[in-house]
Design a protein around this motif. Structure first.
Motif, short mmCIF file in Angstrom:
data_model
loop_
_atom_site.label_atom_id
_atom_site.label_comp_id
_atom_site.label_asym_id
_atom_site.label_seq_id
_atom_site.Cartn_x
_atom_site.Cartn_y
_atom_site.Cartn_z
N LEU A 100 -8.62 -4.44 -2.85
CA LEU A 100 -7.62 -4.81 -3.86
C LEU A 100 -7.07 -6.21 -3.59
N SER A 101 -6.82 -6.55 -2.31
CA SER A 101 -6.30 -7.87 -1.96
C SER A 101 -7.31 -8.96 -2.32
N VAL A 102 -8.58 -8.69 -2.02
CA VAL A 102 -9.64 -9.66 -2.35
C VAL A 102 -9.71 -9.86 -3.86
N GLN A 103 -9.60 -8.77 -4.60
CA GLN A 103 -9.63 -8.85 -6.05
C GLN A 103 -8.43 -9.63 -6.59
N ALA A 104 -7.26 -9.41 -5.99
CA ALA A 104 -6.05 -10.10 -6.43
C ALA A 104 -6.12 -11.60 -6.15
N ARG A 105 -6.72 -11.98 -5.02
CA ARG A 105 -6.81 -13.40 -4.67
C ARG A 105 -7.64 -14.18 -5.68
N GLN A 106 -8.58 -13.51 -6.33
CA GLN A 106 -9.39 -14.19 -7.34
C GLN A 106 -8.52 -14.68 -8.51
N TYR A 107 -7.49 -13.90 -8.83
CA TYR A 107 -6.60 -14.31 -9.92
C TYR A 107 -5.75 -15.51 -9.49
N THR A 108 -5.25 -15.49 -8.26
CA THR A 108 -4.42 -16.61 -7.81
C THR A 108 -5.22 -17.89 -7.68
N LEU A 109 -6.49 -17.77 -7.27
CA LEU A 109 -7.33 -18.97 -7.16
C LEU A 109 -7.54 -19.60 -8.53
N LYS A 110 -7.57 -18.78 -9.56
CA LYS A 110 -7.74 -19.29 -10.94
C LYS A 110 -6.39 -19.57 -11.60
N GLU A 111 -5.29 -19.43 -10.79
CA GLU A 111 -3.93 -19.65 -11.30
C GLU A 111 -3.62 -18.75 -12.48
N GLN A 112 -4.09 -17.50 -12.38
CA GLN A 112 -3.83 -16.52 -13.42
C GLN A 112 -2.84 -15.48 -12.91
N GLU A 113 -2.09 -14.90 -13.83
CA GLU A 113 -1.11 -13.88 -13.46
C GLU A 113 -1.81 -12.57 -13.11
N LEU A 114 -1.34 -11.91 -12.05
CA LEU A 114 -1.92 -10.63 -11.66
C LEU A 114 -1.65 -9.58 -12.74
N PRO A 115 -2.66 -8.83 -13.16
CA PRO A 115 -2.40 -7.73 -14.11
C PRO A 115 -1.44 -6.73 -13.49
N ALA A 116 -0.59 -6.15 -14.31
CA ALA A 116 0.42 -5.21 -13.82
C ALA A 116 -0.22 -4.05 -13.08
N GLU A 117 -1.34 -3.54 -13.60
CA GLU A 117 -2.01 -2.39 -12.97
C GLU A 117 -2.49 -2.73 -11.56
N LEU A 118 -3.07 -3.94 -11.41
CA LEU A 118 -3.58 -4.35 -10.10
C LEU A 118 -2.43 -4.55 -9.11
N LEU A 119 -1.34 -5.17 -9.56
CA LEU A 119 -0.19 -5.38 -8.70
C LEU A 119 0.40 -4.05 -8.23
N VAL A 120 0.52 -3.11 -9.14
CA VAL A 120 1.07 -1.80 -8.79
C VAL A 120 0.18 -1.11 -7.76
N ARG A 121 -1.13 -1.18 -7.93
CA ARG A 121 -2.04 -0.55 -6.97
C ARG A 121 -1.92 -1.21 -5.60
N LEU A 122 -1.77 -2.55 -5.60
CA LEU A 122 -1.59 -3.28 -4.34
C LEU A 122 -0.33 -2.83 -3.62
N VAL A 123 0.78 -2.79 -4.36
CA VAL A 123 2.06 -2.40 -3.78
C VAL A 123 2.00 -0.96 -3.29
N GLN A 124 1.45 -0.09 -4.11
CA GLN A 124 1.36 1.33 -3.76
C GLN A 124 0.52 1.52 -2.50
N GLN A 125 -0.59 0.80 -2.41
CA GLN A 125 -1.45 0.88 -1.23
C GLN A 125 -0.71 0.45 0.03
N ARG A 126 0.07 -0.65 -0.08
CA ARG A 126 0.79 -1.15 1.10
C ARG A 126 1.93 -0.22 1.50
N LEU A 127 2.70 0.28 0.54
CA LEU A 127 3.84 1.11 0.86
C LEU A 127 3.43 2.49 1.35
N ASN A 128 2.19 2.87 1.10
CA ASN A 128 1.70 4.15 1.58
C ASN A 128 1.22 4.09 3.02
#
Length: 468
Positions: A139-167
């Motif tokens: 998920l982190s690797v997938q999210a970095r692709q958006y930041t490299l393109k200066e695109q906003e993280l989709p809400a679904e991807l951000l939620v999965r990232l946060v949920q994964q970390r907090l778990n």
């Protein structure tokens, strides 16, 4: 956690002893439910179990499997003499004492500094967008692709990232401080649906001109990642000051765009957490900001804690009725008797309001300084009734001191019902009636002229704090 009756213990022991490749001691009979189910189904003498699909849906929604795994890990590591009592205390600690804090605000408001200090004091895990992107998960690797393109993280991807970390086990055991997340109302609602529910939500606010000034001159400690500023926050340690480096600063156009984006989302974000929300003015010394963040809103925090007293207070808050003195004093006495208030002192704002409250408070906790901020009724009315809020940006304007920047904004401004002339006049009348009685209880109180700029009022207060 699953415990098995003796007949199933014997069954599982026999089954495990027959499987030579499985090196598990018979005494380790606390295992995951899925393993239990598999072993039972393997044995033809046991009637197959039928597990309703709703059970797995419920378990997944409420992180039951993760809870079991975390509790089992703690049990094996600590090996308590009384496992049942240990697990009960672990569950109580997990639901009541572990901090779950969300901190957000506009760019350059100081979120990182406050979140880092807060997580250190609470011994909680500091989680930010930056730390999430640094992870090595898919998920982190997938999210970095958006930041490299200066695109906003989709809400679904951000939620999965946060949920994964907090778990993960550290967040489960120690709690978390979530910095700068969520950034939109959609993200906030998605996090809530995913079960990420904070106990406290703190919003740091400051005027745009202050934020734009702060965004320039930012300095970073390359060893710790701590953020400083040439004007606002300078390190006490000269060694730290000597190794500071210039931080990355976006262009003025980018800063303005980020501020505008936040202002458009601020109202929706705040409304998603209105029952646990505290707004802090960040245009003041850093130490004062942090102190206010830690104090919280006492009655609201008690109302949200699930206790019998909290439920009673919540009923008054929901109906818009004043909380009775007996409840307020009960909460106040408990809070002021805690270690931090005993060691560091306390400041009460707006209490007591009348003679009875003042007398009741003196029976338990007496202040050693009392201040009355003095202002004429005309100035009070001018300050309150002429202010209004822009429902689009969430900014507050004042007809005289901070007028709306355009006729378009002016036409959409909304005034709160409690800021109407009639309401304010009634509140002032009640205040004047009770003030005379309060002054008789506190004859040595200091009277401060509040018809000045905030800095002058603060200096007048501060100068009297050191007088004995």
């Amino acid at each position: 956690m699953t415990f098995f009756p003796n007949n199933k213990q014997t069954l599982l022991s026999n089954r495990l002893n027959k499987q030579q490749e499985i090196k598990i001691p018979v005494s380790a009979i606390l295992i995951h439910p899925s393993i239990l189910l598999l072993l039972i189904l393997m044995d033809e003498t046991v009637k197959p179990l039928r597990i309703p699909p709703q059970m797995s849906v419920y378990a997944d929604k409420h992180n039951i499997f993760h809870l079991e795994q975390s509790m089992l890990s703690s049990l094996v590591i600590d090996q308590p003499e009384d496992p049942i009592s240990y697990l009960i205390s672990l569950l109580r600690r997990s639901s009541m004492d572990i901090p779950r804090v969300l901190l957000f605000g506009p760019t350059a408001v100081g979120k990182h500094t406050v979140a880092k200090k807060l997580s250190a004091e609470l011994r909680a895990v500091h989680v930010s967008i930056h730390s999430l992107l640094e992870g090595q998960s898919e998920l982190s690797v997938q999210a970095r692709q958006y930041t490299l393109k200066e695109q906003e993280l989709p809400a679904e991807l951000l939620v999965r990232l946060v949920q994964q970390r907090l778990n993960e086990i550290d967040c489960f055991n120690r709690g978390w401080v979530l910095e700068g997340i969520p950034q939109t109302r959609l993200q906030a609602l998605s996090l809530q649906q995913a079960g990420v529910i904070p106990e406290h939500v703190v919003v740091l606010e400051a005027p745009d001109d202050v934020l734009l000034e702060r965004s320039q001159g930012k300095l970073v400690d390359p060893l710790t990642g701590d953020v400083y500023h040439r004007t606002f926050i300078w390190p006490v340690d000269d060694t730290v000051a000597q190794r500071l480096e210039e931080g990355r600063s976006p262009s003025e156009t980018q800063r303005l765009a980020e501020l505008q984006r936040y202002r458009c989302e601020a109202t929706g974000l705040s409304s998603a957490y209105q029952h646990v929300l505290k707004i802090i003015n960040a245009d003041q010394p850093h130490a004062d900001i942090y102190q206010q963040v830690c104090c919280g809103q006492l009655l609201r925090s008690v109302a949200a804690d699930g206790s019998a007293l909290g439920d009673e207070i919540q009923s008054y808050l929901d109906d818009g009725r004043p909380v009775p003195d007996s409840l307020v004093l009960q909460v106040l006495e408990e809070r002021l008797s805690r270690m931090d208030c005993s060691c560091r002192g306390w400041i009460l704002h707006g209490f007591p309001r009348d003679l009875q409250q003042a007398k009741s408070q003196q029976e338990s906790q007496q202040p050693n300084r009392v201040f009355f901020l003095e202002l004429t009724d005309d100035v009070c009315l001018e300050r309150i009734t002429l202010r209004a809020t822009d429902p689009v940006s969430g900014e507050r304007f004042h007809a005289m001191t901070r007028p709306a920047p355009s006729s378009e904004v002016q036409n959409r401004l909304k005034t709160r019902p409690e800021d109407s002339t009639d309401t304010v006049t009634h509140k002032l009348s009640q205040y004047r009636i009770h003030t005379a009685a309060l002054q008789s209880v506190y004859p040595d109180a200091y009277h401060i002229d509040a018809d000045q700029d905030p800095h002058s009022v603060f200096e007048a207060l501060e100068s009297r704090l050191t007088v004995y």
